[in-house]
Design a protein around this motif. Structure first.
Motif, mmCIF file in Angstrom:
data_model
loop_
_atom_site.group_PDB
_atom_site.id
_atom_site.type_symbol
_atom_site.label_atom_id
_atom_site.label_comp_id
_atom_site.label_asym_id
_atom_site.label_seq_id
_atom_site.Cartn_x
_atom_site.Cartn_y
_atom_site.Cartn_z
ATOM 1 N N VAL A 164 49.967 47.290 28.461
ATOM 2 C CA VAL A 164 50.072 48.060 29.686
ATOM 3 C C VAL A 164 48.996 49.144 29.651
ATOM 4 O O VAL A 164 49.036 50.055 28.822
ATOM 5 C CB VAL A 164 51.468 48.690 29.842
ATOM 6 N N LEU A 165 48.008 49.008 30.539
ATOM 7 C CA LEU A 165 46.913 49.968 30.645
ATOM 8 C C LEU A 165 46.997 50.642 32.008
ATOM 9 O O LEU A 165 46.821 49.991 33.037
ATOM 10 C CB LEU A 165 45.559 49.266 30.503
ATOM 11 N N ASP A 166 47.286 51.917 32.007
ATOM 12 C CA ASP A 166 47.442 52.656 33.260
ATOM 13 C C ASP A 166 48.389 51.947 34.224
ATOM 14 O O ASP A 166 48.121 51.822 35.419
ATOM 15 C CB ASP A 166 46.080 52.877 33.929
ATOM 16 N N GLY A 167 49.471 51.412 33.676
ATOM 17 C CA GLY A 167 50.481 50.766 34.510
ATOM 18 C C GLY A 167 50.205 49.315 34.837
ATOM 19 O O GLY A 167 51.048 48.654 35.449
ATOM 20 N N LYS A 168 49.052 48.784 34.434
ATOM 21 C CA LYS A 168 48.718 47.383 34.697
ATOM 22 C C LYS A 168 48.940 46.571 33.422
ATOM 23 O O LYS A 168 48.518 46.973 32.340
ATOM 24 C CB LYS A 168 47.259 47.249 35.149
ATOM 25 N N ARG A 169 49.559 45.411 33.573
ATOM 26 C CA ARG A 169 49.733 44.529 32.420
ATOM 27 C C ARG A 169 48.479 43.674 32.275
ATOM 28 O O ARG A 169 48.156 42.878 33.151
ATOM 29 C CB ARG A 169 50.981 43.652 32.599
ATOM 30 N N VAL A 180 46.512 45.047 45.400
ATOM 31 C CA VAL A 180 46.880 45.564 44.087
ATOM 32 C C VAL A 180 46.485 44.512 43.065
ATOM 33 O O VAL A 180 46.896 43.350 43.169
ATOM 34 C CB VAL A 180 48.385 45.879 43.979
ATOM 35 N N TRP A 181 45.680 44.897 42.087
ATOM 36 C CA TRP A 181 45.234 43.952 41.067
ATOM 37 C C TRP A 181 46.453 43.338 40.377
ATOM 38 O O TRP A 181 47.361 44.027 39.943
ATOM 39 C CB TRP A 181 44.359 44.665 40.041
ATOM 40 N N GLY A 182 46.480 41.998 40.307
ATOM 41 C CA GLY A 182 47.560 41.280 39.651
ATOM 42 C C GLY A 182 48.776 41.029 40.512
ATOM 43 O O GLY A 182 49.702 40.362 40.073
ATOM 44 N N ALA A 183 48.775 41.517 41.764
ATOM 45 C CA ALA A 183 49.971 41.386 42.612
ATOM 46 C C ALA A 183 49.974 40.050 43.333
ATOM 47 O O ALA A 183 48.939 39.542 43.757
ATOM 48 C CB ALA A 183 50.024 42.526 43.626
ATOM 49 N N GLU A 184 51.166 39.483 43.502
ATOM 50 C CA GLU A 184 51.291 38.176 44.137
ATOM 51 C C GLU A 184 52.363 38.159 45.214
ATOM 52 O O GLU A 184 53.001 37.152 45.466
ATOM 53 C CB GLU A 184 51.560 37.102 43.076
#
Length: 415
Positions: free
Chosen positions: A140-145, A305-309
């Motif tokens: 988890v980097l700055d809230g992103k997995r 949002v990066w990674g959002a689906e």
């Protein structure tokens, strides 16, 4: 907020009126002449990194997606921190010069260290030219997995794209404890150069943008840094096997690896036979395409949002997957997988619902990094990047990689 919703509603209404214009969705869809068929039945690098940090109690599927701006040179880097180390700090190990370039073909990951005996068996398999060990985990980097590898900079660099492999400064930065992220994560995901990002245990400085050429791997640190973060040791392998059939070698690898190991193709050697005409039944029906377009257009104005689906936020490939799912069609999650989910067609032949792709990553110019849904009438639906929203815009052709018509049968086999 009411004004914004009114504007979005008006745009949706106008776009839905365009759907009436969609007589371009022919019934039935004709057989398709193919420009260059790259519809390969393959496993791409959409593996599951089996250790999630800081909580290792569950696993997660990979995420990914993309876009770009013009950059000077192939890599974007920031100067290495030059602060004088305190006496308690250990100087970073030196990085050996690059002596060769190896193309990676298969990626192995498991939840336990791979023993020297197992690695030796992999190395002895026919067709295997070289093997590189790594540590793998989701951080988890700055809230992103983020799917992350811990590597030996001196040896791992040989398995990356040439611009990345040749950058001595980049690998010195990795050795010094800095974080290298993919251009997608940096540019589209908002993880800017020089930024200090937080983990559960420490903070890391983003030292460079550099795509590793391994699908969904979006960050790299040194093994020393990885182990300070709690990564499992030596639970991943990168295999170079330029003369071997990737699908056949994958099966042989699974026979010598521990139970539960995952093996994914990075750059497949085997390709499907070319064909010049596809039957009508190979593609979605007109009602299915209308469902895809109606679903996608209903998300106008939703944030990237990066990674959002979905269903409320999206990245570029997440929007594609979600929209097709509403029509009952299984499409792979990430952009480079979607690029091999049907036959390639000329842009001039594109019909509503076809996918459009771009190579926007200057750190790996051959990598397919952005996707949009063709709307018709020269327009496309896409989720561009962090700070932007799902929108309907004119098609642009700079860095255009090609158009693909989704084939549900092929898409279902790309994993």
């Amino acid at each position: 907020m009411p004004d914004r919703r009114t504007r979005v509603s008006r745009l949706i209404d106008e776009a839905r009126q365009d759907l009436a214009y969609s007589p371009r969705i022919r019934t039935p869809r004709p057989a398709v002449p193919i420009v260059a068929t790259v519809a390969v039945v393959m496993l791409t690098a959409a593996v599951v990194i089996v250790l999630r940090l800081p909580d290792d109690s569950s696993t997660t599927a990979l995420r990914r997606p993309v876009a770009r701006q013009t950059l000077q040179g192939a890599l974007q880097e920031v100067p290495q921190n030059t602060a004088t180390p305190t006496p308690a700090q250990t100087p970073p190990p030196p990085v050996a010069p690059l002596t060769t370039i190896r193309k990676p073909h298969l990626f192995v990951v498991t939840n336990k260290p791979l023993s020297s005996a197992v690695v030796a068996r992999v190395t002895r398999l026919s067709g295997v030219r070289a093997v590189e060990r790594a540590d793998a985990a989701e951080v988890v980097l700055d809230g992103k997995r983020v799917q992350t590898l811990g590597v030996n900079p001196s040896t791992f660099r040989a398995f990356t794209p040439k611009p990345t492999a040749r950058s001595d400064r980049l690998w010195r930065n990795v050795s010094a404890g800095e974080l290298v992220v993919s251009f997608v994560l940096g540019n589209d995901g908002g993880m800017t150069l020089g930024k200090t990002v937080s983990t559960s245990r420490t903070s890391l400085r983003v030292g460079a943008y550099a795509t590793m050429g391994m699908g969904a791997i979006d960050a790299v640190v040194s093994q020393q840094t990885a182990r300070s973060l709690g990564f499992p040791q030596d639970n991943a392998l990168v295999v170079s096997a330029p003369g071997a059939d990737s699908a056949e070698l994958r099966n042989r690898l699974l026979r010598v690896l521990p139970k539960g190991s995952q093996v994914a193709t990075i750059n497949p050697v085997f390709t499907a036979p070319r064909r010049t005409v596809w039957p009508v039944g190979a593609f979605p029906t007109a009602p299915q395409i209308r469902t895809v377009l109606t679903a996608a257009i209903s998300k106008l104005g939703r944030p990237y949002v990066w990674g959002a689906e979905g269903p409320d936020t999206f990245d570029c490939s997440g929007l594609v997957q979600w929209a097709y799912r509403q029509a009952g069609i299984q499409v792979p999650r990430v952009t480079h997988q979607q690029f091999v989910s049907g036959p390639r067609i000329e842009l001039s032949q594109a019909q509503p619902g076809d996918l459009l792709f771009w190579r926007n990553d200057p750190t790996n110019p051959g990598y397919v990094s952005h996707v949009a849904i063709y709307w018709g009438d020269g327009k496309m639906l896409h989720a561009p990047r962090t700070g932007d929203v799902v929108k309907l815009v004119p098609i642009y052709t700079r860095n255009f990689a090609g158009a693909v018509r989704i084939s549900p049968q092929i898409a279902a086999q790309v994993r």
